[in-house]
Design an enzyme around this catalytic site. Structure first.
Site, PDB file in Angstrom:
ATOM      1  N   HIS A 326      -7.060   2.088-113.256  1.00  0.00           N
ATOM      2  CA  HIS A 326      -6.528   0.734-113.114  1.00  0.00           C
ATOM      3  C   HIS A 326      -6.425   0.281-111.656  1.00  0.00           C
ATOM      4  CE1 HIS A 326      -5.373   1.030-117.373  1.00  0.00           C
ATOM      5  NE2 HIS A 326      -5.298  -0.282-117.337  1.00  0.00           N
ATOM      6  N   GLY A 327      -6.270   1.202-110.748  1.00  0.00           N
ATOM      7  CA  GLY A 327      -6.175   0.763-109.362  1.00  0.00           C
ATOM      8  C   GLY A 327      -5.936   1.913-108.402  1.00  0.00           C
TER       9      GLY A 327
END
Length: 477
Positions: A326-327
């Site tokens: 996700h990041g």
């Protein structure tokens, strides 16, 4: 270009739908492929070349991965598969994680009095999604589940199809391979079925998610010294709802657009906030991501076939990767570890199964919602300190109310929308609105479709026309 923008709604979408409808069958994939690259380039600019490079490499390598009748070159093909997967993951790592990695290295070097440069690269839109599509493509071919696409237009259509390119759903190759031939049928019935689904997603995004955004931003932007119990919980609940309506809204729009183009895309949400366990939550939330990790990571690692210890290890790995996917930030890593710990705990204690009694189900549903909400606070926070500020105030009740800034953001209209959105916590998990809109032939379904097309779609379109919309939250991934 966003689905919730005037350019897309008034010009791009009608033009592409008309072109696909009137084009000969053999041209339709070409129309979709060109339109998809134009759509992507309008937002990605020069990084479109990165997408094209990945498309070329995977398209050229894939035919050599197909198993032959005697499977005489399995070892060479395995190394070729490892090579192309490494290529895809290297592209993802460099462009998404190089900055984070060099930043951590620079911090470590500073402890010893040294200085290291920090790499800064613009994150290409949708790189996490099209990387997973490429990996699915080559792995499914290597496993012999589907043949390689010989037509490059069909391959570009799969990888770059604009409804799902930027934020999913993540479509495993075997799910769509049979829909990619040039002679695929396309009818007005597909548009009639897909348009209400698109309208549902647009209403979720523009009417609900974008209305909650100013309130959530005001709460999370509150300085630590001004944070209160009320602000912390308002921000946490507000973001829990905003993210759901934003991301499930995008998925509804993508699935509706895909249907209007003649494709059946996989579902991505199934009332996740009705879950009674965190394990069930992950069967209902971002389902296409969970299926991808299950098929291409969890099962190859051994799944749950080699005893409890290795099963728990595999769950930890999956959710550590889910968080990192996700990041590039420690907050995402912690969020993944948090969910991994919850799943391991539920499996180890047998709590991954729903209780039989109605009272037990209600209590477990409340607990699951609270745990998921706590996780979203970490997910939303810009850093660990900000996450701790909100979480610590959620645990320490006080008599202070909302700050002036938060009170101004929470006007009467947004309060009504917030209270209406809270109803999603109480809805049963059996009936999911999106598929119901497409398939049900009952009178209530017809009434809902008419209401969405005559009220929801037009009200959302008015809000878009006035500029009251924001980018989808998952564009950043």
């Amino acid at each position: 270009m966003s689905f919730a923008s005037p350019l897309f709604l008034w010009y791009f979408m009608p033009a592409i739908l008309l072109a696909v409808l009137i084009a000969p069958r053999s041209w339709r994939n070409g129309v979709i492929a060109v339109a998809s690259l134009v759509f992507y380039a309008s937002g990605a600019g020069g990084t479109t070349l990165l997408l094209l490079a990945c498309i070329v490499v995977n398209y050229l390598v894939a035919p050599a991965l197909q198993p032959d009748e005697w499977d005489l070159e399995r070892r060479r093909k395995r190394w070729l598969l490892i090579g192309v997967i490494t290529f895809n993951l290297s592209i993802l790592f460099v462009w998404k994680y190089a900055g984070f990695a060099t930043e951590q290295a620079a911090v470590l070097a500073s402890w010893f009095g040294a200085e290291l440069p920090v790499v800064e690269l613009a994150l290409p839109i949708g790189i996490s999604f099209y990387t997973f599509h490429h990996i699915s493509y080559v792995v499914d071919i290597y496993r012999g589940e589907r043949p390689a696409l010989r037509n490059p237009v069909s391959f570009v259509t799969y990888i770059a199809m604009f409804p799902q390119l930027v934020a999913g759903p993540i479509i495993r190759y075997r799910e769509i391979a049979d829909q990619l031939p040039q002679q695929r049928s396309h009818r007005l019935d597909d548009i009639a079925a897909g348009l209400p689904r698109f309208a549902l997603g647009l209403a979720k995004k523009v009417i609900v998610a974008d209305s909650l955004a100013p309130v959530v931003n005001a709460c999370f932007n509150t300085p630590a010294e001004d944070m209160t119990f009320a602000i912390a919980w308002l921000g946490a609940i507000g973001y829990t709802l905003q993210l759901y309506f934003d991301f499930s809204g995008y998925s509804d729009m993508a699935i509706g657009l895909g249907r209007m183009l003649g494709f059946r895309l996989p579902e991505n949400f199934a009332r996740p906030y009705s879950s009674v366990t965190v394990t069930e939550f992950w069967r209902r939330w971002h389902m296409s991501l969970s299926r991808w990790f299950r098929d291409y990571v969890y099962i190859p690692l051994g799944g749950n076939r080699h005893g409890a210890a290795k099963t728990y290890r595999n769950l930890w790995i999956i959710f550590l990767l889910t968080g990192f996917w996700h990041g590039a930030a420690w907050t995402f890593v912690l969020w993944g570890v948090f969910h991994g710990a919850l799943l391991v705990f539920e499996r180890a204690t047998g709590r991954d199964r729903a209780p039989a009694s109605q009272g037990g189900r209600i209590a477990r549903r409340v607990l699951t919602t609270v745990l998921v909400t706590i996780g979203w606070v970490v997910f939303r926070s810009p850093d660990m300190a900000a996450a701790w500020t909100v979480l610590s105030n959620m645990l320490l009740p006080d008599l202070d109310g909302l700050s002036i800034e938060v009170g101004d953001a929470l006007n009467n209209q947004r309060l009504v929308i917030l209270l209406a959105a809270v109803s999603v916590f109480f809805l049963p998990g059996r009936s999911v609105t999106g598929p119901y809109l497409e398939s049900a032939r009952s009178r209530p379904a017809a009434v809902l479709r008419v209401a969405l097309l005559t009220v929801g779609l037009w009200y959302a379109a008015i809000l878009v026309a006035t500029g009251t919309f924001s980018p989808f939250l998952y564009y950043q991934f």
